[in-house]
Design a protein around this motif. Structure first.
Motif, PDB file in Angstrom:
ATOM      1  N   ILE A  10       2.990 -28.925 -41.239  1.00 51.09           N
ATOM      2  CA  ILE A  10       4.150 -29.338 -40.227  1.00 51.09           C
ATOM      3  C   ILE A  10       4.097 -28.635 -38.983  1.00 51.09           C
ATOM      4  O   ILE A  10       4.177 -29.250 -37.911  1.00 51.09           O
ATOM      5  CB  ILE A  10       5.670 -29.250 -40.858  1.00 51.09           C
ATOM      6  N   ALA A  11       3.919 -27.484 -38.976  1.00 48.40           N
ATOM      7  CA  ALA A  11       3.737 -26.564 -37.707  1.00 48.40           C
ATOM      8  C   ALA A  11       2.542 -27.193 -36.625  1.00 48.40           C
ATOM      9  O   ALA A  11       2.660 -27.107 -35.756  1.00 48.40           O
ATOM     10  CB  ALA A  11       3.460 -25.066 -37.840  1.00 48.40           C
ATOM     11  N   GLU A  12       1.492 -27.443 -37.525  1.00 53.41           N
ATOM     12  CA  GLU A  12       0.310 -27.902 -36.860  1.00 53.41           C
ATOM     13  C   GLU A  12       0.501 -29.261 -36.267  1.00 53.41           C
ATOM     14  O   GLU A  12       0.274 -29.497 -34.872  1.00 53.41           O
ATOM     15  CB  GLU A  12      -0.910 -27.887 -37.668  1.00 53.41           C
ATOM     16  N   ARG A  13       1.161 -30.104 -36.850  1.00 52.97           N
ATOM     17  CA  ARG A  13       1.397 -31.631 -36.358  1.00 52.97           C
ATOM     18  C   ARG A  13       2.339 -31.581 -35.455  1.00 52.97           C
ATOM     19  O   ARG A  13       2.296 -32.690 -34.564  1.00 52.97           O
ATOM     20  CB  ARG A  13       1.950 -32.461 -37.779  1.00 52.97           C
ATOM     21  N   SER A  14       3.472 -30.617 -35.353  1.00 52.23           N
ATOM     22  CA  SER A  14       4.360 -30.753 -34.511  1.00 52.23           C
ATOM     23  C   SER A  14       4.128 -29.914 -33.330  1.00 52.23           C
ATOM     24  O   SER A  14       5.030 -30.149 -32.298  1.00 52.23           O
ATOM     25  CB  SER A  14       5.965 -30.603 -35.334  1.00 52.23           C
ATOM     26  N   SER A  15       3.225 -29.060 -33.433  1.00 54.45           N
ATOM     27  CA  SER A  15       3.255 -28.038 -32.372  1.00 54.45           C
ATOM     28  C   SER A  15       4.412 -27.041 -32.034  1.00 54.45           C
ATOM     29  O   SER A  15       4.711 -26.677 -31.028  1.00 54.45           O
ATOM     30  CB  SER A  15       2.889 -28.728 -30.882  1.00 54.45           C
ATOM     31  N   ILE A  16       5.098 -26.758 -33.022  1.00 54.94           N
ATOM     32  CA  ILE A  16       6.378 -26.051 -33.157  1.00 54.94           C
ATOM     33  C   ILE A  16       5.847 -24.891 -34.015  1.00 54.94           C
ATOM     34  O   ILE A  16       5.013 -25.046 -35.331  1.00 54.94           O
ATOM     35  CB  ILE A  16       7.552 -26.576 -33.647  1.00 54.94           C
ATOM     36  N   ASP A  17       6.248 -23.591 -33.946  1.00 55.23           N
ATOM     37  CA  ASP A  17       5.998 -22.391 -34.339  1.00 55.23           C
ATOM     38  C   ASP A  17       6.179 -22.449 -35.977  1.00 55.23           C
ATOM     39  O   ASP A  17       7.325 -23.118 -36.372  1.00 55.23           O
ATOM     40  CB  ASP A  17       6.343 -21.322 -33.773  1.00 55.23           C
ATOM     41  N   VAL A  18       5.551 -21.822 -36.764  1.00 53.86           N
ATOM     42  CA  VAL A  18       5.763 -21.724 -38.223  1.00 53.86           C
ATOM     43  C   VAL A  18       7.202 -21.351 -38.547  1.00 53.86           C
ATOM     44  O   VAL A  18       7.923 -21.676 -39.338  1.00 53.86           O
ATOM     45  CB  VAL A  18       4.606 -20.864 -38.901  1.00 53.86           C
ATOM     46  N   LEU A  19       7.874 -20.260 -37.982  1.00 51.98           N
ATOM     47  CA  LEU A  19       8.918 -19.640 -38.236  1.00 51.98           C
ATOM     48  C   LEU A  19      10.138 -20.729 -38.027  1.00 51.98           C
ATOM     49  O   LEU A  19      11.070 -20.688 -38.806  1.00 51.98           O
ATOM     50  CB  LEU A  19       9.384 -18.423 -37.553  1.00 51.98           C
ATOM     51  N   THR A  20      10.075 -21.360 -36.950  1.00 50.30           N
ATOM     52  CA  THR A  20      11.074 -22.561 -36.576  1.00 50.30           C
ATOM     53  C   THR A  20      10.874 -23.398 -37.773  1.00 50.30           C
ATOM     54  O   THR A  20      11.968 -24.028 -38.200  1.00 50.30           O
ATOM     55  CB  THR A  20      10.851 -23.047 -35.432  1.00 50.30           C
ATOM     56  N   CYS A  21       9.685 -24.026 -38.105  1.00 54.59           N
ATOM     57  CA  CYS A  21       9.645 -24.977 -38.897  1.00 54.59           C
ATOM     58  C   CYS A  21      10.155 -24.741 -40.241  1.00 54.59           C
ATOM     59  O   CYS A  21      10.842 -25.298 -41.155  1.00 54.59           O
ATOM     60  CB  CYS A  21       8.061 -25.414 -39.021  1.00 54.59           C
ATOM     61  N   GLU A  22       9.797 -23.371 -40.760  1.00 53.90           N
ATOM     62  CA  GLU A  22      10.458 -22.647 -41.785  1.00 53.90           C
ATOM     63  C   GLU A  22      11.859 -22.708 -41.872  1.00 53.90           C
ATOM     64  O   GLU A  22      12.429 -23.030 -42.789  1.00 53.90           O
ATOM     65  CB  GLU A  22       9.944 -21.330 -42.241  1.00 53.90           C
TER      66      GLU A  22
END
Length: 85
Positions: A10-22
């Protein structure tokens, strides 16, 4: 696909950092615990509003992550069930 792989994808697809996605996915999990019948994409506005209020993350960011989450889940389900194309 395990939890970590889902977050990273999801982080890769959305270009949003991993911590925010989590944080957003954890917010979605909490939402699902109290709203078991309203967890699908058709309740996206309600889901995003709840997550944004709980995590204090911008609603547009939540929307991007949740759209990618639902798209990923749909793709995973289709890949596991041969008659769903």
């Amino acid at each position: 696909m395990n939890h970590t792989e889902v977050i990273q994808t999801i982080a890769e697809r959305s270009s949003i950092d991993v911590l925010t996605c989590e944080q957003i996915i954890k917010g979605y999990e909490k939402y699902c615990e109290s709203n078991i019948t309203r967890t699908s994409r058709k309740h996206m506005k309600t889901i995003i509003g709840h997550i944004s209020n709980e995590t204090l993350i911008d609603s547009l960011t939540c929307q991007v992550v949740m759209e990618n989450f639902f798209d990923l889940m749909k793709a995973q389900i289709k890949s596991k069930i041969p008659f769903m194309k």
